[in-house]
Structures are given as C-alpha cells and as structure tokens.
Design a protein around this motif. Structure first.
Motif, short mmCIF file in Angstrom:
data_model
loop_
_atom_site.label_atom_id
_atom_site.label_comp_id
_atom_site.label_asym_id
_atom_site.label_seq_id
_atom_site.Cartn_x
_atom_site.Cartn_y
_atom_site.Cartn_z
N LEU A 1 0.83 -1.21 0.00
CA LEU A 1 0.00 0.00 0.00
C LEU A 1 0.86 1.26 0.00
O LEU A 1 0.63 2.19 -0.77
CB LEU A 1 -0.92 0.01 1.22
N ASN A 2 1.87 1.27 0.86
CA ASN A 2 2.68 2.47 1.04
C ASN A 2 3.56 2.82 -0.15
O ASN A 2 3.71 3.99 -0.50
CB ASN A 2 3.56 2.33 2.30
N ILE A 3 4.19 1.81 -0.74
CA ILE A 3 5.18 2.11 -1.78
C ILE A 3 4.71 1.80 -3.19
O ILE A 3 5.46 2.04 -4.14
CB ILE A 3 6.51 1.37 -1.50
N ALA A 4 3.50 1.31 -3.35
CA ALA A 4 3.01 1.02 -4.70
C ALA A 4 1.58 1.54 -4.94
O ALA A 4 1.36 2.39 -5.80
CB ALA A 4 3.07 -0.49 -4.97
N LEU A 5 0.62 1.04 -4.16
CA LEU A 5 -0.77 1.38 -4.43
C LEU A 5 -1.10 2.85 -4.15
O LEU A 5 -1.76 3.52 -4.97
CB LEU A 5 -1.70 0.47 -3.63
N LEU A 6 -0.66 3.38 -3.01
CA LEU A 6 -0.93 4.79 -2.69
C LEU A 6 -0.25 5.74 -3.69
O LEU A 6 -0.89 6.69 -4.16
CB LEU A 6 -0.50 5.10 -1.25
N PRO A 7 1.03 5.51 -4.04
CA PRO A 7 1.62 6.34 -5.10
C PRO A 7 0.86 6.24 -6.42
O PRO A 7 0.71 7.25 -7.12
CB PRO A 7 3.04 5.77 -5.24
N MET A 8 0.37 5.03 -6.74
CA MET A 8 -0.40 4.86 -7.98
C MET A 8 -1.68 5.69 -7.95
O MET A 8 -2.03 6.37 -8.92
CB MET A 8 -0.75 3.38 -8.17
N LEU A 9 -2.40 5.63 -6.83
CA LEU A 9 -3.63 6.41 -6.69
C LEU A 9 -3.34 7.91 -6.75
O LEU A 9 -4.11 8.68 -7.34
CB LEU A 9 -4.31 6.06 -5.36
N PHE A 10 -2.23 8.33 -6.15
CA PHE A 10 -1.83 9.72 -6.19
C PHE A 10 -1.54 10.16 -7.63
O PHE A 10 -1.93 11.26 -8.05
CB PHE A 10 -0.58 9.95 -5.32
N ILE A 11 -0.87 9.30 -8.39
CA ILE A 11 -0.56 9.61 -9.80
C ILE A 11 -1.84 9.72 -10.61
O ILE A 11 -2.00 10.63 -11.43
CB ILE A 11 0.37 8.53 -10.39
N VAL A 12 -2.78 8.80 -10.38
CA VAL A 12 -4.07 8.86 -11.08
C VAL A 12 -4.79 10.17 -10.76
O VAL A 12 -5.34 10.83 -11.65
CB VAL A 12 -4.95 7.65 -10.69
N PHE A 13 -4.77 10.56 -9.49
CA PHE A 13 -5.41 11.82 -9.08
C PHE A 13 -4.77 13.02 -9.77
O PHE A 13 -5.48 13.89 -10.31
CB PHE A 13 -5.30 11.98 -7.56
N THR A 14 -3.43 13.09 -9.75
CA THR A 14 -2.75 14.24 -10.35
C THR A 14 -2.99 14.34 -11.85
O THR A 14 -3.25 15.43 -12.37
CB THR A 14 -1.23 14.19 -10.08
N TYR A 15 -2.95 13.20 -12.55
CA TYR A 15 -3.16 13.25 -13.99
C TYR A 15 -4.62 13.50 -14.35
O TYR A 15 -4.92 14.08 -15.40
CB TYR A 15 -2.64 11.97 -14.65
N THR A 16 -5.52 13.09 -13.48
CA THR A 16 -6.94 13.44 -13.69
C THR A 16 -7.12 14.95 -13.59
O THR A 16 -7.83 15.56 -14.41
CB THR A 16 -7.83 12.75 -12.64
N ARG A 17 -6.47 15.57 -12.60
CA ARG A 17 -6.52 17.02 -12.45
C ARG A 17 -5.88 17.72 -13.64
O ARG A 17 -6.40 18.72 -14.14
CB ARG A 17 -5.81 17.43 -11.16
N ILE A 18 -4.77 17.18 -14.12
CA ILE A 18 -4.09 17.77 -15.28
C ILE A 18 -4.98 17.72 -16.51
O ILE A 18 -5.13 18.71 -17.24
CB ILE A 18 -2.75 17.03 -15.55
N LEU A 19 -5.60 16.56 -16.74
CA LEU A 19 -6.49 16.41 -17.91
C LEU A 19 -7.67 17.35 -17.82
O LEU A 19 -8.12 17.91 -18.83
CB LEU A 19 -6.97 14.96 -18.02
N THR A 20 -8.19 17.54 -16.60
CA THR A 20 -9.32 18.47 -16.41
C THR A 20 -8.93 19.90 -16.75
O THR A 20 -9.69 20.63 -17.39
CB THR A 20 -9.81 18.41 -14.93
#
Length: 307
Positions: A200-219
C-alpha cells in the motif's frame, strides 16, 4: 569452517536448460546489462552537465534512471554468475539481501514516478506557484524520502522473518523476491500483514496519487489551447508510458508470487526477464526520444562524437 557448513543454501530453480544455453544466456544478458548502464548513464550525464536541464522535472528523471541502474545491479551480476556456474545457488542471507535491494529500488521507482506526476501537476495546474513550491530543498527532500522510505520498510519486514526456519530449498525463480516466504515452514500472519502495508505504502498509494494528479491535469488542459495541450502531452506522456510498463510487470510479479499459477517454466522465465530487461532498458529510450530538451542534447552529443 563450521560457519561455512552452517550456511543455508537455496537453489534458484527458475532457470530453463541453463546447462545447454549458458553461453547464449550470458552473452544476451551481459549485452543488455551494458546497454542498461550506458543508456541510463548517458541521460543522467546530460542532465547533470547541462544547466538548462537543472529543473525539478529533469532532476527526477535523472533520479529515476539512476534508480534503474541500481535496480538492475541488484539482479544482473548474480544472474550472470549463475549462467556460468554448474549450480545456481545462493546463500539464504544473500537471498534476503537481494530481496531487500530488489523491493527497495522497486518501491523507489513508484515514489519517484509519483514525485514526477506531482511536479507536472504543479507546473500545469499552478504555474504561478511553481517556483515557490518546487524549490531545490523540496526536490532534495522528495529524493531522500523516495529512497529511504522503501528501504526502511522493506528491510524492517524482511529482518523480522530472517530467522524463520526453512522447509524447502528450491526457489521458483532466477533471483530472490517475496517467493522466498514460500520456503518457510510456517506462514506468518504478521508477515502477510506487513507485506500488504508495504504494498500500500510504496506502490498502491503512489499509484492512486498519480491517477489523481493526472486526472486534475487532464481536467485543466481539456479547455486549454492546442499549444498547452501539446506541451502537456510532451512532458506527461513519457511518465505515463513508464508507469504503465512498470506497473504491469510488477503486478505480474506480485500476483505470481501470491497465487499459484500453473505456468510452464519457460513462460515464467520470459515474464520474469521482462521485469529486469524491458523496464530499465526502455526508460532512457522513452525519455531520450520523447523529452524535447533531452533529445536535443542527445543529438548534439552524438554529432560531436562523430567528429
């Protein structure tokens, strides 16, 4: 002499007809390893040498490529030695150490990719605040945490299980990963919980964070001009390609070790090699070709080399 006799050795049973193709395996993997070191080192050199590339985005790229070199060095030297050896064995302490290095740099890869995503998010979504947010101090802190956090968590977890008794001595792989836990006589609940927490700490949470940031960028760029969209695509697309490539390979490795797959030895070997061949080899190619500033300096470097 007694200490040598008391060392527990594990057989790496994932090799396929190594006795027949040992020279071919060695030549191919040795060539790949040299290419990984040279290609990644060239991009890192360009970023360090040229002041125009001393920006957070390029510093993170250099860190990611340096991480690829270290990640590969944890695997290739031992792998190459095994190809030329009569027996593919490794001591249990050395196997645990290799596992620590493998997962530490693997975790650093996700954290560095999330740092790059954050950098793009601030650059595109908060351009006026970018100089005050992405300072050199912030970049240094991010880099230190990206390397120390995974190393600390992985080392702590594996250390807790280092003294567990082994009932099996053949590892279904060509290097040491979390499949080593299947060799232990008793499956530890605490070990499984710690494993999930680290995942969770070193893979899944960073992945979710990346998805969030790129969603904001696309918006943000959806209603922007073509120039803004083009610039965003040039800087964001390489990061996404690297992330997708690495995520797919890591997912296979995790699922394969957690579940019992009825795969042939050859298929398993091919899939495992992709994790340590394609990713560190493709990274410099993706960034070297897709990042305009790096590509420009690469062309200059090779043009100078001709004369």
């Amino acid at each position: 002499m007694e200490d040598e006799l008391n060392v527990t050795y594990i057989t790496l049973g994932g090799h396929v007809e190594v006795y027949k193709y040992r020279i071919l395996y060695f030549v191919i993997l040795f060539t790949v390893y040299i290419l990984i070191i040279c290609s990644n080192s060239i991009i890192v050199y360009l970023i360090c040498f040229h002041k125009s590339l001393h920006e957070p985005m390029y510093i993170f790229i250099a860190a990611l490529l340096l991480n690829s070199i270290l990640y590969s060095t944890a695997i290739y030297p031992k792998l190459l030695i095994d190809f030329l050896s009569e027996k593919q064995i490794i001591s249990y302490p050395a196997c645990l150490f290799q596992s620590v290095i493998f997962y530490s740099f693997g975790g650093s890869e996700f954290l560095l990719l999330s740092a790059m995503a954050y950098d793009r998010y601030v650059s595109i979504c908060k351009p006026l605040q970018y100089p005050t947010i992405m300072t050199i101090t912030t970049v240094k802190i991010i880099l230190v945490l990206a390397w120390l956090l995974p190393a600390g968590e992985v080392t702590g977890t594996i250390s807790l299980n280092a003294n567990e008794k082994l009932c099996k001595y053949i590892l279904n792989g060509i290097f040491c990963d979390n499949a080593i836990y299947k060799l232990q006589c008793v499956s530890s609940t605490a070990q499984n919980i710690f494993g999930v927490v680290i995942l969770l700490n070193i893979a899944l949470l960073p992945m979710l964070f990346i998805v969030f940031t790129y969603t904001r960028i696309l918006t943000i760029i959806y209603n922007s001009s073509k120039d803004v969209k083009k610039k965003a695509a040039q800087t964001c697309l390489p990061h996404l390609l690297v992330l997708i490539n690495f995520s797919i390979l890591c997912t296979y490795n995790i699922v394969k070790n957690r579940l019992e797959y009825d795969l042939s030895k050859t298929v398993h070997l091919i899939m495992t090699l992709q994790l340590v061949v394609y990713h560190p080899l493709l990274n410099p190619i993706i960034y070297g070709l897709a990042m305009k500033e790096i590509s420009k300096h690469l062309k200059t470097l090779f043009c100078q080399a001709k004369y």
